[in-house]
Design a protein around this motif. Structure first.
Motif, PDB file in Angstrom:
ATOM      1  N   ARG A   1     -15.798  -1.557   3.034  1.00  0.00           N
ATOM      2  CA  ARG A   1     -14.507  -0.868   3.069  1.00  0.00           C
ATOM      3  C   ARG A   1     -13.644  -1.151   1.839  1.00  0.00           C
ATOM      4  O   ARG A   1     -12.856  -0.309   1.433  1.00  0.00           O
ATOM      5  CB  ARG A   1     -13.722  -1.298   4.324  1.00  0.00           C
ATOM      6  CG  ARG A   1     -14.404  -0.919   5.611  1.00  0.00           C
ATOM      7  CD  ARG A   1     -14.439   0.607   5.780  1.00  0.00           C
ATOM      8  NE  ARG A   1     -14.966   0.979   7.076  1.00  0.00           N
ATOM      9  CZ  ARG A   1     -14.595   2.073   7.734  1.00  0.00           C
ATOM     10  NH1 ARG A   1     -13.705   2.897   7.189  1.00  0.00           N
ATOM     11  NH2 ARG A   1     -15.120   2.356   8.901  1.00  0.00           N
TER      12      ARG A   1
ATOM     13  N   TRP B   1       0.805  -1.232   0.000  1.00  0.00           N
ATOM     14  CA  TRP B   1       0.000   0.000   0.000  1.00  0.00           C
ATOM     15  C   TRP B   1       0.839   1.283   0.000  1.00  0.00           C
ATOM     16  O   TRP B   1       0.441   2.299  -0.536  1.00  0.00           O
ATOM     17  CB  TRP B   1      -0.940   0.011   1.216  1.00  0.00           C
ATOM     18  CG  TRP B   1      -0.240   0.303   2.497  1.00  0.00           C
ATOM     19  CD1 TRP B   1       0.463  -0.579   3.260  1.00  0.00           C
ATOM     20  CD2 TRP B   1      -0.141   1.565   3.159  1.00  0.00           C
ATOM     21  NE1 TRP B   1       0.988   0.053   4.357  1.00  0.00           N
ATOM     22  CE2 TRP B   1       0.621   1.370   4.320  1.00  0.00           C
ATOM     23  CE3 TRP B   1      -0.643   2.851   2.899  1.00  0.00           C
ATOM     24  CZ2 TRP B   1       0.914   2.406   5.208  1.00  0.00           C
ATOM     25  CZ3 TRP B   1      -0.345   3.879   3.781  1.00  0.00           C
ATOM     26  CH2 TRP B   1       0.417   3.648   4.921  1.00  0.00           C
ATOM     27  N   TRP B   2       2.017   1.232   0.591  1.00  0.00           N
ATOM     28  CA  TRP B   2       2.882   2.401   0.788  1.00  0.00           C
ATOM     29  C   TRP B   2       3.659   2.773  -0.477  1.00  0.00           C
ATOM     30  O   TRP B   2       4.265   3.844  -0.534  1.00  0.00           O
ATOM     31  CB  TRP B   2       3.912   2.069   1.880  1.00  0.00           C
ATOM     32  CG  TRP B   2       4.699   0.874   1.443  1.00  0.00           C
ATOM     33  CD1 TRP B   2       4.403  -0.441   1.677  1.00  0.00           C
ATOM     34  CD2 TRP B   2       5.841   0.868   0.584  1.00  0.00           C
ATOM     35  NE1 TRP B   2       5.299  -1.259   1.016  1.00  0.00           N
ATOM     36  CE2 TRP B   2       6.181  -0.479   0.350  1.00  0.00           C
ATOM     37  CE3 TRP B   2       6.601   1.878   0.000  1.00  0.00           C
ATOM     38  CZ2 TRP B   2       7.271  -0.840  -0.459  1.00  0.00           C
ATOM     39  CZ3 TRP B   2       7.676   1.512  -0.805  1.00  0.00           C
ATOM     40  CH2 TRP B   2       7.991   0.149  -1.012  1.00  0.00           C
ATOM     41  N   ASP B   3       3.684   1.902  -1.470  1.00  0.00           N
ATOM     42  CA  ASP B   3       4.646   2.009  -2.582  1.00  0.00           C
ATOM     43  C   ASP B   3       4.257   3.147  -3.530  1.00  0.00           C
ATOM     44  O   ASP B   3       3.190   3.106  -4.152  1.00  0.00           O
ATOM     45  CB  ASP B   3       4.675   0.675  -3.337  1.00  0.00           C
ATOM     46  CG  ASP B   3       5.753   0.621  -4.411  1.00  0.00           C
ATOM     47  OD1 ASP B   3       6.362   1.664  -4.709  1.00  0.00           O
ATOM     48  OD2 ASP B   3       5.965  -0.478  -4.963  1.00  0.00           O
TER      49      ASP B   3
ATOM     50  N   LEU C   1       2.494  -0.408  15.183  1.00  0.00           N
ATOM     51  CA  LEU C   1       2.737  -1.814  14.896  1.00  0.00           C
ATOM     52  C   LEU C   1       2.863  -2.572  16.212  1.00  0.00           C
ATOM     53  O   LEU C   1       3.452  -2.059  17.154  1.00  0.00           O
ATOM     54  CB  LEU C   1       4.032  -1.984  14.096  1.00  0.00           C
ATOM     55  CG  LEU C   1       3.977  -1.627  12.615  1.00  0.00           C
ATOM     56  CD1 LEU C   1       5.372  -1.645  12.019  1.00  0.00           C
ATOM     57  CD2 LEU C   1       3.065  -2.578  11.852  1.00  0.00           C
TER      58      LEU C   1
ATOM     59  N   GLY D   1     -10.579  -1.220   7.531  1.00  0.00           N
ATOM     60  CA  GLY D   1     -11.286  -0.124   8.198  1.00  0.00           C
ATOM     61  C   GLY D   1     -10.688   0.230   9.546  1.00  0.00           C
ATOM     62  O   GLY D   1     -10.949   1.301  10.081  1.00  0.00           O
ATOM     63  N   ASP D   2      -9.883  -0.669  10.102  1.00  0.00           N
ATOM     64  CA  ASP D   2      -9.261  -0.392  11.405  1.00  0.00           C
ATOM     65  C   ASP D   2      -7.903   0.304  11.256  1.00  0.00           C
ATOM     66  O   ASP D   2      -7.285   0.658  12.260  1.00  0.00           O
ATOM     67  CB  ASP D   2      -9.056  -1.692  12.197  1.00  0.00           C
ATOM     68  CG  ASP D   2     -10.366  -2.267  12.719  1.00  0.00           C
ATOM     69  OD1 ASP D   2     -11.391  -1.557  12.604  1.00  0.00           O
ATOM     70  OD2 ASP D   2     -10.363  -3.410  13.209  1.00  0.00           O
ATOM     71  N   GLY D   3      -7.449   0.485  10.031  1.00  0.00           N
ATOM     72  CA  GLY D   3      -6.105   1.054   9.843  1.00  0.00           C
ATOM     73  C   GLY D   3      -6.088   2.160   8.810  1.00  0.00           C
ATOM     74  O   GLY D   3      -7.038   2.924   8.676  1.00  0.00           O
ATOM     75  N   HIS D   4      -5.017   2.217   8.056  1.00  0.00           N
ATOM     76  CA  HIS D   4      -4.699   3.396   7.244  1.00  0.00           C
ATOM     77  C   HIS D   4      -4.851   3.207   5.746  1.00  0.00           C
ATOM     78  O   HIS D   4      -4.592   4.127   4.977  1.00  0.00           O
ATOM     79  CB  HIS D   4      -3.261   3.820   7.544  1.00  0.00           C
ATOM     80  CG  HIS D   4      -3.035   4.186   8.972  1.00  0.00           C
ATOM     81  ND1 HIS D   4      -3.345   5.414   9.479  1.00  0.00           N
ATOM     82  CD2 HIS D   4      -2.559   3.455  10.016  1.00  0.00           C
ATOM     83  CE1 HIS D   4      -3.052   5.451  10.770  1.00  0.00           C
ATOM     84  NE2 HIS D   4      -2.571   4.274  11.123  1.00  0.00           N
TER      85      HIS D   4
ATOM     86  N   ASP E   1      -6.410   2.854   2.100  1.00  0.00           N
ATOM     87  CA  ASP E   1      -7.555   3.258   1.291  1.00  0.00           C
ATOM     88  C   ASP E   1      -7.772   2.174   0.232  1.00  0.00           C
ATOM     89  O   ASP E   1      -7.109   2.172  -0.808  1.00  0.00           O
ATOM     90  CB  ASP E   1      -7.227   4.608   0.645  1.00  0.00           C
ATOM     91  CG  ASP E   1      -8.433   5.251  -0.017  1.00  0.00           C
ATOM     92  OD1 ASP E   1      -9.574   4.837   0.274  1.00  0.00           O
ATOM     93  OD2 ASP E   1      -8.220   6.170  -0.826  1.00  0.00           O
TER      94      ASP E   1
ATOM     95  N   THR F   1      -1.494   1.109  13.209  1.00  0.00           N
ATOM     96  CA  THR F   1      -0.440   1.761  13.996  1.00  0.00           C
ATOM     97  C   THR F   1      -0.936   1.912  15.418  1.00  0.00           C
ATOM     98  O   THR F   1      -2.132   2.137  15.625  1.00  0.00           O
ATOM     99  CB  THR F   1      -0.072   3.153  13.448  1.00  0.00           C
ATOM    100  OG1 THR F   1      -1.251   3.928  13.305  1.00  0.00           O
ATOM    101  CG2 THR F   1       0.684   3.057  12.153  1.00  0.00           C
TER     102      THR F   1
ATOM    103  N   ASP G   1      -5.670  -4.618   6.734  1.00  0.00           N
ATOM    104  CA  ASP G   1      -5.308  -3.219   6.955  1.00  0.00           C
ATOM    105  C   ASP G   1      -3.970  -3.077   7.684  1.00  0.00           C
ATOM    106  O   ASP G   1      -3.477  -4.023   8.303  1.00  0.00           O
ATOM    107  CB  ASP G   1      -6.418  -2.514   7.744  1.00  0.00           C
ATOM    108  CG  ASP G   1      -6.608  -1.072   7.296  1.00  0.00           C
ATOM    109  OD1 ASP G   1      -5.650  -0.468   6.779  1.00  0.00           O
ATOM    110  OD2 ASP G   1      -7.730  -0.558   7.459  1.00  0.00           O
ATOM    111  N   TRP G   2      -3.386  -1.887   7.555  1.00  0.00           N
ATOM    112  CA  TRP G   2      -2.123  -1.535   8.228  1.00  0.00           C
ATOM    113  C   TRP G   2      -2.463  -0.759   9.502  1.00  0.00           C
ATOM    114  O   TRP G   2      -3.017   0.338   9.430  1.00  0.00           O
ATOM    115  CB  TRP G   2      -1.257  -0.669   7.313  1.00  0.00           C
ATOM    116  CG  TRP G   2       0.034  -0.246   7.933  1.00  0.00           C
ATOM    117  CD1 TRP G   2       0.231   0.843   8.751  1.00  0.00           C
ATOM    118  CD2 TRP G   2       1.301  -0.894   7.812  1.00  0.00           C
ATOM    119  NE1 TRP G   2       1.546   0.907   9.131  1.00  0.00           N
ATOM    120  CE2 TRP G   2       2.234  -0.145   8.573  1.00  0.00           C
ATOM    121  CE3 TRP G   2       1.748  -2.029   7.136  1.00  0.00           C
ATOM    122  CZ2 TRP G   2       3.587  -0.494   8.669  1.00  0.00           C
ATOM    123  CZ3 TRP G   2       3.089  -2.378   7.235  1.00  0.00           C
ATOM    124  CH2 TRP G   2       3.989  -1.617   7.995  1.00  0.00           C
TER     125      TRP G   2
END
Lengths: 279, 279
Positions: free
Chosen positions: B276, B186-188, B214, B226-229, B231, B212, B209-210
């Motif tokens: 989500r 997802w971060w790429d 961690l 839906g519990d993380g960051h 989209d 935080t 999900d990702w």
């Protein structure tokens, strides 16, 4: 072949490595161990005073390799955003007074409650556009630091050297450069290609090792060179080949290192730098 | 617009999400919640038996979206390497018997004591060259999974989708594909470009999900959508636009999820998937 003296002459101790030390203590550690340069952090510099810190460093004959850190551009909007930019301008003023060639930028993660990564990344460019001319006037480079992708959500939405170069490319090289920090970029399959591309954009080169298992607080997983998985010599050679011949900063975030006696940590840093980064 | 039924028809429950359940229990959870597909893991399949697992899944009218996992190519040499390849061939046999279209590969990290990342990466290609024709004969695709760069040292030296595609490109698409797992990629900054490039190489699409911060064990930092960051909708749309219309697997490694009642976890999975991943 480089001599021991030539190698030592490029070592900088980032004061975060001896996090419990004040600026006067860190300066003394550098002097006592023949380390010619120091990387400073704003918080301890503020405790000692900027002018006094600058004098201490100068009187000891030390170079300042960088000031950490500015940034945190992504979370703020409106009034708060102006405050963040003002703080970055103050950081540039401090860097200039300290004689630091660059201000290291940790750009910030996703704003609270947001999942809009493209928008957060867009804000980095906007903030740089505000700050770059001011940096140019002060003779201090903004050094955009890609952080490891595991910090993308909460620390820095700039995650690779290639991405940092894409962003920096919109600005004059003397105003915006990039940081190559071994811990953050060692895993990147594109690393050597991007270091080569970076050329004179490299404003700072930092080293510390990647440990496994990662500690519970992933901010503190950085180890002394040789204690982890990173192969430093090819990385150092690539950075040199790209044209960077400046200071090599050792910056270690690690509770065990911080709790150890600086009288042991600093000589170990020198030894590992000479034998693990160069070997 | 897709209907609720069209969306639900693409959901697969990876059995890792309900890690305490056996294959019979996981199959029942799918049936009870109108989930049409399941992602299986070798260990629970061995406990139940491959033939019996295949029959259970078939009798319940479920598709098998993937079998996890093969790989671990990087650490072994000589005799041990042959054993690893043999085990991967057995995994391909099992996938064929289960009707799984692909075998997910976690390639392995740096060999113990090694810092030679290029060599470890090279071994991945060597192993695939051994296995790809066998996979083709079995009608099962090898699905190369880039893992998040934080696992580069100890789990998988394939760290980005672009890198996975570079490696996969040496083999026929029907023999070697790639996994797009939201948590890992997802971060790429290159993600959407690489998904577009991936096209028919996408063998599996996984979501979770990702979170935080961690957790202490970074293997277990994966959360319910839906519990993380992350989209998810733009990512899902990009994968579809690239041509993938197969199952969307929910695969969550998380102690809290594992300790919760599957009778709550599975309906929550369905709800979050519908609202989500698609919203």
């Amino acid at each position: 072949m480089t001599t021991r003296d030539q190698r030592l002459n490029r070592l900088s101790l980032n004061q975060k490595t001896i996090d419990r030390c004040s600026v006067p203590q860190a300066v003394r550690e550098c002097s006592d161990n023949d380390i010619p340069a120091i990387g400073l952090w704003r918080e301890p510099v503020h405790e000692t005073g900027v002018t006094r810190s600058a004098k201490l460093v100068r009187d000891a004959g030390l170079r300042v390799s960088s000031l950490c850190r500015g940034g945190f551009f992504t979370g703020a909007r409106g009034e708060e955003s102006r405050a963040v930019l003002d703080d970055n301008r103050r950081a540039l003023d401090e860097a200039a007074e300290l004689g630091a060639p660059c201000l290291v930028l940790v750009v910030g993660g996703l704003p609270a409650g947001s999942r809009d990564l493209p928008e957060a990344r867009h804000r980095v460019g906007e903030a740089l556009a505000e700050l770059a001319p001011y940096a140019g006037e002060r003779g201090v480079r903004l050094a955009l630091e890609p952080l490891h992708p595991m910090y993308c959500a909460d620390r820095a939405v700039v995650s690779t050297l290639g991405q940092a170069l894409d962003i920096a490319g919109a600005f004059p090289s003397e105003q915006v450069g990039v940081v190559v920090d071994a811990f953050h970029v060692w895993w990147d399959p594109e690393l050597f290609t991007q270091i080569d591309r970076a050329a004179d954009r490299i404003a700072s080169f930092q080293v510390c090792d990647w440990l496994t298992p990662l500690p519970a607080d992933v901010l503190l997983g950085r180890g002394m060179m040789g204690d982890g998985h990173i192969d430093f010599p090819p990385l150092r050679a690539a950075v040199e080949h790209a044209g960077y011949d400046g200071d090599i900063e050792v910056e270690i975030f690690n509770e065990d290192v911080w709790n150890a006696d600086p009288g042991v940590v600093v000589p170990t840093t020198v030894e590992r730098y000479l034998n693990r980064v160069w070997a």
